[in-house]
Design a protein around this motif. Structure first.
Motif, PDB file in Angstrom:
ATOM      1  N   GLN A  48       0.792  -1.232   0.000  1.00  0.00           N
ATOM      2  CA  GLN A  48       0.000   0.000   0.000  1.00  0.00           C
ATOM      3  C   GLN A  48       0.827   1.286   0.000  1.00  0.00           C
ATOM      4  OE1 GLN A  48      -2.608  -0.668   3.344  1.00  0.00           O
ATOM      5  NE2 GLN A  48      -3.885  -2.080   2.181  1.00  0.00           N
TER       6      GLN A  48
ATOM      7  N   VAL B 264      -4.192  -6.469  -8.209  1.00  0.00           N
ATOM      8  CA  VAL B 264      -3.460  -6.664  -6.958  1.00  0.00           C
ATOM      9  C   VAL B 264      -2.931  -8.092  -6.921  1.00  0.00           C
ATOM     10  CG1 VAL B 264      -3.622  -6.631  -4.442  1.00  0.00           C
ATOM     11  CG2 VAL B 264      -4.938  -4.999  -5.794  1.00  0.00           C
TER      12      VAL B 264
ATOM     13  N   GLU C 293       0.324  -3.808  -5.855  1.00  0.00           N
ATOM     14  CA  GLU C 293      -0.793  -3.276  -6.628  1.00  0.00           C
ATOM     15  C   GLU C 293      -0.225  -2.554  -7.842  1.00  0.00           C
ATOM     16  OE1 GLU C 293      -4.511  -0.161  -6.173  1.00  0.00           O
ATOM     17  OE2 GLU C 293      -3.474  -0.865  -4.381  1.00  0.00           O
TER      18      GLU C 293
ATOM     19  N   THR D 175       2.144  -7.639  -0.724  1.00  0.00           N
ATOM     20  CA  THR D 175       1.154  -7.379  -1.767  1.00  0.00           C
ATOM     21  C   THR D 175       1.681  -6.296  -2.702  1.00  0.00           C
ATOM     22  OG1 THR D 175      -0.014  -5.756  -0.411  1.00  0.00           O
ATOM     23  CG2 THR D 175      -0.826  -8.012  -0.341  1.00  0.00           C
TER      24      THR D 175
END
Length: 71
Positions: free
Chosen positions: A42, A65, A59, A57
């Motif tokens: 993020q 994602v 994106e 993760t």
């Protein structure tokens, strides 16, 4: 969310982008990162050599994602 399987402890972000079929060359990965179109956990990421580990993760604008999964 899509999962990308790695066979080592970590993978560098530019290699991950190729493995996830977001780009086809290292130059394209560099351009994508310069456009601030990639977030890791993020946060906007611009370093091609950023090490990604299982559970991270990613994106990618226009691609979705992804989550790193270890073998």
């Amino acid at each position: 969310m899509k999962f990308v399987l790695i066979h080592s402890e970590y993978i560098k972000l530019d290699q991950f982008l190729k493995l996830a079929d977001c780009v086809s060359t290292g130059g394209m990965a560099k351009a994508l990162l310069e456009e601030e179109a990639v977030k890791v956990n993020q946060e906007i990421e611009q370093r091609r050599g950023r090490k990604l580990y299982a559970g991270d993760t990613v994106e990618v604008e226009g691609h979705g994602v992804f989550q790193v999964k270890a073998e």
